[in-house]
Design a protein around this motif. Structure first.
Motif: not given
Length: 244
Positions: A1-9
């Motif tokens: 979820s943190v990665g998604y929040a930072l815009g990572l795929d």
């Protein structure tokens, strides 16, 4: 979820997680000799982190057995007893093959596991060879003569080697004296199976060895047979006991 929040795929996140290296003592996986795998998760353990670590450990696919080695959890104050027993109960509910507890508080983990139904099992050590007085035990290129020296315990043994049967032909004879002979004293005989009479006989037996024999005891300083002839042997009588 943190990665998604930072815009990572998802692929980038998965690659980063696969390449991550945990801090020492935090789910640290160590490949040990003999094919063993050690999971070191001992850094600043708490009841919650201990239970989480054990659950992860139990869910990991292994080819052999799962052995949990658990120690004390510090700084728990009035909650220490209940917390350790709780961790033990948690272990009992997991597919853990062996539980080894090290430490005064950790003994409560063992009690908690037993109370929750985990059986206490004594695992016997297999014996592949027995050794008697006078036998020669070969270790690598060295041939050690077994000398039965009861006194500290019924089965006490010393091992003696002369230079020509070792790796250093120009060296000194060597005695591995265990808990029989020390620098300036002998081993304790007040344990179950100990006997001062047997210790006296064993010390007289060692008096037959050459004075230049280097003595490597189980504890404390190195010494020689010559040095102990003037100290220990003088107390027990330095006449060697005759072999039957």
């Amino acid at each position: 979820s943190v990665g998604y929040a930072l815009g990572l795929d998802l692929e980038t996140i998965a690659c980063a997680l696969a390449a991550s290296v945990p801090e020492p003592g935090r789910q640290e996986v160590i490949a040990a000799r003999g094919g063993f795998t050690i999971v070191n998760d001992a850094y600043n353990a708490s009841p919650d982190s201990m239970r989480a670590s054990l659950s992860t450990f139990a869910a990991t696919d292994v080819a052999g057995r799962r052995i949990a080695v658990l120690g004390d959890m510090g700084e728990l104050g009035d909650f220490a007893e209940a917390s350790h027993r709780g961790v033990g109960a948690h272990v009992a509910a997991l597919p853990v093959d062996r539980l080894i507890c090290v430490g005064e508080l950790a003994s409560l983990i063992a009690e908690g596991a037993e109370g929750a139904g985990m059986a206490r099992k004594a695992v016997p050590c297999p014996v592949d060879r027995t050794v008697a007085n006078g036998d020669v035990v070969k270790v690598g290129n060295m041939q050690w003569k077994a000398i039965a020296t009861p006194g500290h315990s019924k089965g006490s043994m010393c091992y003696f080697i002369v230079p020509q049967f070792g790796n250093h032909p120009d060296g000194l004879p060597v005695l591995l004296s265990g808990d029989t002979l020390f620098a300036g004293t002998v081993g304790r005989t007040d344990f179950e199976g100990g006997s001062m009479d047997e210790m006296r006989a064993s010390i007289k037996k060692l008096a037959a060895l050459p004075d230049d024999t280097a003595v490597l005891p189980g504890h404390n300083s190195l010494t020689t047979i010559g040095a102990e002839r003037r100290r220990v042997f003088a107390l027990f009588g330095d006449e060697p006991e005759e072999e039957e």
